[in-house]
Design a protein around this motif. Structure first.
Motif, mmCIF file in Angstrom:
data_model
loop_
_atom_site.group_PDB
_atom_site.id
_atom_site.type_symbol
_atom_site.label_atom_id
_atom_site.label_comp_id
_atom_site.label_asym_id
_atom_site.label_seq_id
_atom_site.Cartn_x
_atom_site.Cartn_y
_atom_site.Cartn_z
ATOM 1 N N GLY A 47 0.781 -1.226 0.000
ATOM 2 C CA GLY A 47 0.000 0.000 0.000
ATOM 3 C C GLY A 47 0.811 1.274 0.000
ATOM 4 O O GLY A 47 0.247 2.366 -0.083
ATOM 5 N N TYR A 48 2.130 1.171 0.134
ATOM 6 C CA TYR A 48 2.969 2.369 0.158
ATOM 7 C C TYR A 48 2.883 3.118 -1.169
ATOM 8 O O TYR A 48 2.684 2.511 -2.228
ATOM 9 N N SER A 93 5.274 5.920 9.149
ATOM 10 C CA SER A 93 4.430 5.532 8.000
ATOM 11 C C SER A 93 3.458 4.419 8.354
ATOM 12 O O SER A 93 2.476 4.196 7.632
ATOM 13 N N ASN A 104 2.973 9.398 3.653
ATOM 14 C CA ASN A 104 2.877 8.046 3.082
ATOM 15 C C ASN A 104 1.766 7.254 3.742
ATOM 16 O O ASN A 104 1.107 6.440 3.087
ATOM 17 N N ASN A 105 1.531 7.506 5.034
ATOM 18 C CA ASN A 105 0.448 6.795 5.699
ATOM 19 C C ASN A 105 -0.911 7.237 5.158
ATOM 20 O O ASN A 105 -1.831 6.418 5.028
ATOM 21 N N ARG A 120 -1.198 5.485 1.895
ATOM 22 C CA ARG A 120 -1.392 4.058 2.151
ATOM 23 C C ARG A 120 -2.830 3.777 2.589
ATOM 24 O O ARG A 120 -3.452 2.813 2.141
#
Length: 387
Positions: free
Chosen positions: A7-8, A64, A359-360, A363
């Protein structure tokens, strides 16, 4: 390994790490002479920056994985810590270059709280304004209250004094405000109040040192041995680089001529050693982060995540513009580091934490539909099994 990075946003995974790793290399190239002149090992700044690179990389990977919505639970604590840390800087901070911006931790390294306050304030504004969207049209109830905290934080930073960081924080807040549904007339009113306040404060802010910075930025050749010295040698470094540069490690201006070669003027060294193409690649990578952040903000399905992504993107973009403007004479020199490249643990760590948060968000945007489909499949299987 795939499950860990599932998912990154791989652009926001690879580009910040590439820039930070290159930053370690160029810090070494630009700081060898400075270290030797100071009686230190030639690898002193390299070792320090590499240590911070490892710490920042770990922080990036950890952050993240933390759900970005979790910060909303602790937003009061976050903003309280921001104010306390800035207060501690004024009380026990370490003076450098006529300013008090850092706190010495255990005598081992210096921490600049203002770098982390940027992130704290972005989280705070994103959280508060996402809650106020239903009544954002009400200026006194929807717009004004969070700005009181903003003014307090900017005031504490101005007392250091750190005008560059204060301006960056103010501009970040402006971008977050613009991304809300704030009325144009309210935004114009805030602009009028801000400009009027600045005009009132300017007479008290004017000092010979600050006048010299402005003169050095826009008329450097009037005082080539004084206020214009740094910018002239930045011009020489940029001019020497040409299209392809003199080669990595071959900068002449870093040999005691260019002040702050490994900090504020690190891009001048990049220009001299790697030329126009090297500079263009660095700027393109920074722009990639900013544009990717804006894209993530547009894809986010909630206001908080969207405002958070906009704030982080604005932080990287504004700080890059201010630094590049200073080394090219478009803006006065303010001591603002170039994201990911300039020497300094606080700057690098705060930027990588911000990239972890961004990034989270990406994601979460990507995995939510997948997780929902998986949940539906499990429920369907359980239903058929029970039938």
């Amino acid at each position: 390994m795939y499950r860990f990075f599932r998912g990154y946003d791989y652009t926001l995974l690879i580009v910040p790490i590439l820039l930070s790793a290159f930053g370690v290399v160029i810090v070494y190239s630009s700081s060898m002479v400075t270290a030797a002149v100071s009686g230190l090992e030639s690898t002193f700044y390299l070792k320090k920056q590499f240590q911070w690179f490892i710490i920042s990389l770990i922080a990036f990977l950890v952050v993240s994985k933390i759900p970005y919505k979790l910060y909303q639970r602790f937003v009061k604590l976050i903003i309280f810590l921001c104010v306390v840390l800035l207060g501690l800087v004024l009380l026990i901070g370490k003076e450098s270059n006529n300013a008090v911006r850092a706190i010495s931790l255990f005598g081992m390294f210096n921490l600049q709280p203002a770098e982390f306050v940027k992130i704290g304030l972005i989280i705070y504004l994103a959280h508060i304004y996402s809650k106020k969207q239903s009544y954002i049209d009400d200026f006194f109830k929807g717009v004004l209250p969070p700005l009181v905290i903003l003014i307090i934080i900017i005031g504490l930073i101005m007392l250091q004094p750190d005008i560059g960081t204060s301006a960056i924080i103010l501009l970040i807040a402006v971008f977050i405000l613009i991304s809300t549904n704030i009325r144009i007339r309210h935004l114009l009113f805030l602009g009028f109040v801000g400009i009027s306040s600045l005009l009132l404060v300017i007479p008290y802010m004017i000092t010979e040192r600050r006048i010299a910075r402005i003169t050095g930025a826009y008329q450097p050749f009037l005082s080539p041995d004084d206020s214009g010295y740094h910018l002239i040698h930045s011009y020489l470094a940029i001019g020497n680089g040409g299209l392809t540069g003199q080669g990595l490690g071959q900068s002449v201006q870093k040999l005691g001529f260019l002040w702050g070669a490994h900090t504020d003027f690190i891009m001048s060294v990049v220009a001299e050693e790697l030329g126009f193409f090297g500079v263009a690649i660095i700027i393109a990578l920074l722009m990639t982060i900013v544009l990717r952040g804006i894209y993530i903000a547009k894809q986010c399905n909630n206001d908080y995540g969207s405002f958070l992504a906009i704030g982080i993107s604005a932080m990287v973009g504004i700080q890059s513009v201010v630094n590049l403007g200073a080394i090219s004479g478009l803006l006065p020199i303010t001591g603002v580091p170039l994201p990911f490249l300039s020497y300094g643990g606080s700057s690098l760590l705060s930027m990588m934490i911000a990239m972890g948060i961004l990034n989270n968000i990406a994601r979460t945007n990507k995995l939510q539909p997948e997780l929902k489909r998986e949940q539906e499949k499990r429920e369907d299987r359980n239903f058929r099994f029970s039938s």
